[in-house]
Design a protein around this motif. Sequence first.
Motif, PDB file in Angstrom:
ATOM      1  N   MET A   1     -12.904 -16.734   5.547  1.00 21.30           N
ATOM      2  CA  MET A   1     -12.109 -16.026   4.548  1.00 21.30           C
ATOM      3  C   MET A   1     -13.035 -15.245   3.630  1.00 21.30           C
ATOM      4  O   MET A   1     -13.997 -15.788   3.086  1.00 21.30           O
ATOM      5  N   ALA A   2     -12.728 -13.956   3.464  1.00 20.82           N
ATOM      6  CA  ALA A   2     -13.555 -13.105   2.612  1.00 20.82           C
ATOM      7  C   ALA A   2     -13.445 -13.550   1.158  1.00 20.82           C
ATOM      8  O   ALA A   2     -12.351 -13.807   0.656  1.00 20.82           O
ATOM      9  N   ALA A   3     -14.579 -13.634   0.473  1.00 17.51           N
ATOM     10  CA  ALA A   3     -14.592 -14.070  -0.923  1.00 17.51           C
ATOM     11  C   ALA A   3     -14.062 -12.997  -1.863  1.00 17.51           C
ATOM     12  O   ALA A   3     -13.656 -13.296  -2.989  1.00 17.51           O
ATOM     13  N   LEU A   4     -14.064 -11.748  -1.402  1.00 16.40           N
ATOM     14  CA  LEU A   4     -13.535 -10.634  -2.193  1.00 16.40           C
ATOM     15  C   LEU A   4     -12.674  -9.755  -1.302  1.00 16.40           C
ATOM     16  O   LEU A   4     -13.118  -9.334  -0.230  1.00 16.40           O
ATOM     17  N   LEU A   5     -11.461  -9.483  -1.748  1.00 18.96           N
ATOM     18  CA  LEU A   5     -10.577  -8.583  -1.017  1.00 18.96           C
ATOM     19  C   LEU A   5     -10.609  -7.219  -1.677  1.00 18.96           C
ATOM     20  O   LEU A   5     -10.521  -7.117  -2.914  1.00 18.96           O
ATOM     21  N   VAL A   6     -10.732  -6.173  -0.868  1.00 13.32           N
ATOM     22  CA  VAL A   6     -10.790  -4.800  -1.371  1.00 13.32           C
ATOM     23  C   VAL A   6      -9.655  -4.009  -0.748  1.00 13.32           C
ATOM     24  O   VAL A   6      -9.552  -3.907   0.470  1.00 13.32           O
ATOM     25  N   ASP A   7      -8.788  -3.468  -1.593  1.00 15.88           N
ATOM     26  CA  ASP A   7      -7.656  -2.682  -1.119  1.00 15.88           C
ATOM     27  C   ASP A   7      -7.663  -1.330  -1.818  1.00 15.88           C
ATOM     28  O   ASP A   7      -7.560  -1.260  -3.048  1.00 15.88           O
ATOM     29  N   ASP A   8      -7.803  -0.270  -1.050  1.00 21.22           N
ATOM     30  CA  ASP A   8      -7.801   1.091  -1.581  1.00 21.22           C
ATOM     31  C   ASP A   8      -6.481   1.761  -1.231  1.00 21.22           C
ATOM     32  O   ASP A   8      -6.132   1.870  -0.048  1.00 21.22           O
ATOM     33  N   ARG A   9      -5.772   2.213  -2.265  1.00 21.22           N
ATOM     34  CA  ARG A   9      -4.469   2.816  -2.018  1.00 21.22           C
ATOM     35  C   ARG A   9      -4.146   3.803  -3.125  1.00 21.22           C
ATOM     36  O   ARG A   9      -4.172   3.460  -4.303  1.00 21.22           O
ATOM     37  N   ASP A  10      -3.828   5.037  -2.731  1.00 21.93           N
ATOM     38  CA  ASP A  10      -3.392   6.076  -3.677  1.00 21.93           C
ATOM     39  C   ASP A  10      -4.360   6.239  -4.841  1.00 21.93           C
ATOM     40  O   ASP A  10      -3.955   6.382  -6.000  1.00 21.93           O
ATOM     41  N   GLY A  11      -5.655   6.211  -4.544  1.00 18.14           N
ATOM     42  CA  GLY A  11      -6.666   6.427  -5.564  1.00 18.14           C
ATOM     43  C   GLY A  11      -7.015   5.203  -6.381  1.00 18.14           C
ATOM     44  O   GLY A  11      -7.869   5.277  -7.268  1.00 18.14           O
ATOM     45  N   VAL A  12      -6.379   4.058  -6.103  1.00 22.17           N
ATOM     46  CA  VAL A  12      -6.632   2.832  -6.847  1.00 22.17           C
ATOM     47  C   VAL A  12      -7.322   1.813  -5.942  1.00 22.17           C
ATOM     48  O   VAL A  12      -6.840   1.525  -4.846  1.00 22.17           O
ATOM     49  N   ARG A  13      -8.432   1.286  -6.414  1.00 25.20           N
ATOM     50  CA  ARG A  13      -9.101   0.192  -5.709  1.00 25.20           C
ATOM     51  C   ARG A  13      -8.742  -1.122  -6.396  1.00 25.20           C
ATOM     52  O   ARG A  13      -9.043  -1.314  -7.581  1.00 25.20           O
ATOM     53  N   THR A  14      -8.103  -2.015  -5.665  1.00 27.18           N
ATOM     54  CA  THR A  14      -7.774  -3.338  -6.178  1.00 27.18           C
ATOM     55  C   THR A  14      -8.761  -4.342  -5.619  1.00 27.18           C
ATOM     56  O   THR A  14      -8.886  -4.492  -4.399  1.00 27.18           O
TER      57      THR A  14
END
Length: 261
Positions: A1-14
Amino acid sequence: MAALLVDDRDGVRTLTLNRPEAFNSLTVELKELLLAALTDAAGSSDIRAVVLTGAGKAFCAGQDLNEHVAALRSDDPAPFRTVAEHYNPIVRALTGMPKPVIAAVNGMAAGAGASFAYACDLRVAGESTKFLMAFATIGLTADSGASWTLPRLIGYGRAMEMMLLAKPVTAPDALSLGMVTSVVPDAEVLSTAVELASRMAAGPTTGYGKIKEALLTGAGADLEAALECEGAGQTVLGATADHREAVAAFVEKRTPTFTGR
């Protein structure tokens, strides 16, 4: 399991701290992943706002003490090297990010985890959120910039009280103190933060970056240095397409379209 999740969507990185079984406590791996993701976001023209949150029932419980105890027991000559190698660079990346950073604070935010939230530009908290600065209970002092950010949010006296007494601050109290931007139902924390980030991502992000730079400079500088920083920022922004678009939209009585340039 990744220790950090990175989600890029519509100019926003969560960015989601993803160690829910350990209340997203900070290991070396997680800190390095977070720093890399923040650094990449700062340099990417596709990312125009950032949201930082935690998976599960906590935002972040601070340093992983199991990892810290292991370092102490191994007679590591520099068990606190992580402050210089990880915590300080992460705080610099958050405060110096040339675009908005919003903390979506779910559940407990303690120690360095709370400090990361303080270093963000805006903070959306859930109704059950609590902030805790418990350094004194384990014989330590503040780190991750909390001695600088927290007094600027809530004042010297309140910050001292939090540090010395290790008294948790609830979400309603945090709102009244100015520690957080808004308090929403727990289930709406992330969606509210992402909506706010999306709105800002569609705004004049170069201008936001210069606002951050001016306030960061002004917080620790004299008037002349602050005026100089403001003037330099206005000179840069006055030549941007976003400024010209905003002025044209005002004259033409329409909504401006910003590109971050």
